[in-house]
Design a protein around this motif. Structure first.
Motif, PDB file in Angstrom:
ATOM      1  N   GLY A  40       0.814  -1.215   0.000  1.00 35.61           N
ATOM      2  CA  GLY A  40       0.000   0.000   0.000  1.00 35.61           C
ATOM      3  C   GLY A  40       0.842   1.257   0.000  1.00 35.61           C
ATOM      4  N   LEU A  41       1.921   1.253   0.788  1.00 35.17           N
ATOM      5  CA  LEU A  41       2.809   2.416   0.808  1.00 35.17           C
ATOM      6  C   LEU A  41       3.480   2.621  -0.541  1.00 35.17           C
ATOM      7  CD1 LEU A  41       4.059   4.642   2.543  1.00 35.17           C
ATOM      8  CD2 LEU A  41       5.853   3.040   3.193  1.00 35.17           C
ATOM      9  N   GLY A  42       3.856   1.530  -1.210  1.00 37.13           N
ATOM     10  CA  GLY A  42       4.444   1.648  -2.542  1.00 37.13           C
ATOM     11  C   GLY A  42       3.475   2.248  -3.541  1.00 37.13           C
ATOM     12  N   PHE A  47       1.889   6.960  -6.890  1.00 36.60           N
ATOM     13  CA  PHE A  47       0.903   7.955  -7.324  1.00 36.60           C
ATOM     14  C   PHE A  47       1.295   9.355  -6.853  1.00 36.60           C
ATOM     15  CE2 PHE A  47      -1.780   4.412  -8.373  1.00 36.60           C
ATOM     16  CZ  PHE A  47      -2.642   4.905  -9.336  1.00 36.60           C
ATOM     17  N   GLY A  48       1.843   9.455  -5.647  1.00 39.43           N
ATOM     18  CA  GLY A  48       2.281  10.766  -5.180  1.00 39.43           C
ATOM     19  C   GLY A  48       3.403  11.327  -6.023  1.00 39.43           C
ATOM     20  N   ILE A 281      -7.296   1.807  -7.107  1.00 36.20           N
ATOM     21  CA  ILE A 281      -5.944   1.486  -6.668  1.00 36.20           C
ATOM     22  C   ILE A 281      -5.502   2.400  -5.526  1.00 36.20           C
ATOM     23  CG2 ILE A 281      -3.522   1.443  -7.367  1.00 36.20           C
ATOM     24  CD1 ILE A 281      -4.422   0.552 -10.132  1.00 36.20           C
ATOM     25  N   VAL A 282      -5.789   3.694  -5.636  1.00 35.47           N
ATOM     26  CA  VAL A 282      -5.379   4.632  -4.588  1.00 35.47           C
ATOM     27  C   VAL A 282      -6.125   4.345  -3.284  1.00 35.47           C
ATOM     28  CG1 VAL A 282      -5.438   7.046  -3.880  1.00 35.47           C
ATOM     29  CG2 VAL A 282      -4.631   6.443  -6.149  1.00 35.47           C
ATOM     30  N   LEU A 288      -4.756  -0.420   2.658  1.00 36.81           N
ATOM     31  CA  LEU A 288      -3.714  -1.352   3.080  1.00 36.81           C
ATOM     32  C   LEU A 288      -2.730  -0.700   4.049  1.00 36.81           C
ATOM     33  CD1 LEU A 288      -2.886  -3.162  -0.303  1.00 36.81           C
ATOM     34  CD2 LEU A 288      -4.188  -4.065   1.631  1.00 36.81           C
ATOM     35  N   THR A 289      -2.347   0.541   3.757  1.00 41.05           N
ATOM     36  CA  THR A 289      -1.435   1.248   4.648  1.00 41.05           C
ATOM     37  C   THR A 289      -2.068   1.505   6.006  1.00 41.05           C
ATOM     38  OG1 THR A 289      -0.433   2.330   2.718  1.00 41.05           O
ATOM     39  CG2 THR A 289       0.036   3.271   4.880  1.00 41.05           C
ATOM     40  N   GLY A 290      -3.312   1.945   5.997  1.00 39.70           N
ATOM     41  CA  GLY A 290      -4.000   2.211   7.259  1.00 39.70           C
ATOM     42  C   GLY A 290      -4.195   0.965   8.097  1.00 39.70           C
ATOM     43  N   ARG A 291      -4.538  -0.156   7.461  1.00 37.54           N
ATOM     44  CA  ARG A 291      -4.706  -1.398   8.216  1.00 37.54           C
ATOM     45  C   ARG A 291      -3.385  -1.869   8.803  1.00 37.54           C
ATOM     46  NH1 ARG A 291      -9.776  -1.442   9.722  1.00 37.54           N
ATOM     47  NH2 ARG A 291     -11.238  -1.381   7.975  1.00 37.54           N
ATOM     48  N   ALA A 292      -2.311  -1.713   8.043  1.00 38.04           N
ATOM     49  CA  ALA A 292      -0.996  -2.104   8.566  1.00 38.04           C
ATOM     50  C   ALA A 292      -0.602  -1.237   9.755  1.00 38.04           C
ATOM     51  CB  ALA A 292       0.050  -2.008   7.458  1.00 38.04           C
ATOM     52  N   VAL A 293      -0.823   0.067   9.660  1.00 40.13           N
ATOM     53  CA  VAL A 293      -0.526   0.956  10.781  1.00 40.13           C
ATOM     54  C   VAL A 293      -1.380   0.585  11.990  1.00 40.13           C
ATOM     55  CG1 VAL A 293      -0.653   3.346  11.574  1.00 40.13           C
ATOM     56  CG2 VAL A 293       0.232   2.839   9.296  1.00 40.13           C
TER      57      VAL A 293
END
Length: 305
Positions: A40-42, A47-48, A281-282, A288-293
């Protein structure tokens, strides 16, 4: 210098490092052990980076309907990898440029949402008398209102544009964060160190800002990463309904233009799929990033998963 000296220097450096550095390093290590979070971070970094670098390779003549000279409604080809729209603009370039508006509005709206919700949650959790009850009554009133019609009404009243969409999203999305932070504030203020701080003469502001806020900050971080995804979906929905800036290119406005020009009935799939897939995708990347955090910052969730 011997290996013993090197190890001793490293230990001394670590001992003098601030506690926040140790916490940040532990968080990074735990986050790196979750492949879904790294994926998710990738996605978000990719995109950023595209959104930031878009002005370097996309000019006004490629997005302006008056200046562009591409073929009209051309299917994907070697020259136009994702085809063109009714004005001859490249769908690929429009999708890349649309990330700037969609991400900017989503992130700014999330910041406003988290600030408003966290402030109300902290105040309602700390002042449990009339102030806290009044704030929770207001929160319950906003929860009872349907968010999408309210956002549409606010956008229509404030005026068409990106600023009105950002305000509408923030006003209709803060309630979940407020209730979450209030619950955590009540749990933190029930701990003995809060009683000791009050006994030593700490004011209400000192208790909330110095003692409660650092303990609820991880929850605020988790809430913000998960709120961005819903904010981007709300932004795409409102711009799709025609409430955004008609001049700005965003994923929602691309879907709105495709629907208005009959891309669905004409079978111009290359006009519809790219912005929709980009939104998907975004949102997946932020989720995914939020769930991992959330898994890293919540040990009980880690042990239960």
């Amino acid at each position: 210098m011997t290996h013993l000296d090197t190890a001793l220097d490293t230990a001394l450096d670590t001992a003098h490092a601030p506690p926040r550095f140790h916490a940040l390093r532990r968080f990074a290590r735990a986050f790196a052990q979750r492949p879904s979070g790294l994926a998710g971070l990738g996605i978000l970094l990719a995109f950023g980076l595209l959104a930031l670098c878009a002005p370097l390779f996309i000019g006004d003549d490629q997005l302006d309907v008056v200046k562009v000279d591409g073929p009209l409604l051309a299917a994907p080809s070697g020259d136009y990898l994702l085809g063109t729209d009714q004005a001859g603009r490249s769908i690929l370039l429009m999708t890349i440029w649309g990330a700037r508006s969609s991400l900017a509005i989503g992130i700014i709206a999330t910041l406003l949402t988290v600030l408003l919700g966290s402030a109300i949650g902290l105040l309602a959790g700390h002042y449990q008398g009339r102030i806290g009850k009044a704030l929770m009554h207001v929160t319950d009133w906003f929860i009872a209102l349907p968010s999408l019609p309210l956002a549409i009404s606010l956008s229509a009243v404030i005026g068409q544009g990106s600023a009105s969409i950002t305000i509408a999203i923030a006003v209709t999305s803060w309630t979940g964060t407020a209730r979450l932070i209030r619950a955590q504030t009540l749990a933190v203020e029930a701990r003995p160190f809060i009683e000791r701080a009050k006994a030593l003469g700490a004011s209400d502001a000192q208790v909330m800002l110095r003692h409660v806020l650092p303990n609820v900050a991880p929850l605020i971080l988790v809430s913000s990463t998960l709120t961005v995804a819903s904010a981007i979906l709300s932004q795409a929905t409102l711009t799709f309904l025609g409430l955004g800036d008609p001049i700005s290119v965003s994923w929602g406005s691309m879907l709105n233009a495709a629907l208005a020009q009959g891309a669905v009935s004409a079978g111009d799939w290359w006009w519809l799929l790219p912005p929709g897939v980009a939104i998907l995708i975004v949102v997946l990347g932020f989720t995914l990033t939020g769930r991992a955090v959330e898994h890293v910052l919540n040990p009980r969730m880690v042990s239960g998963s």
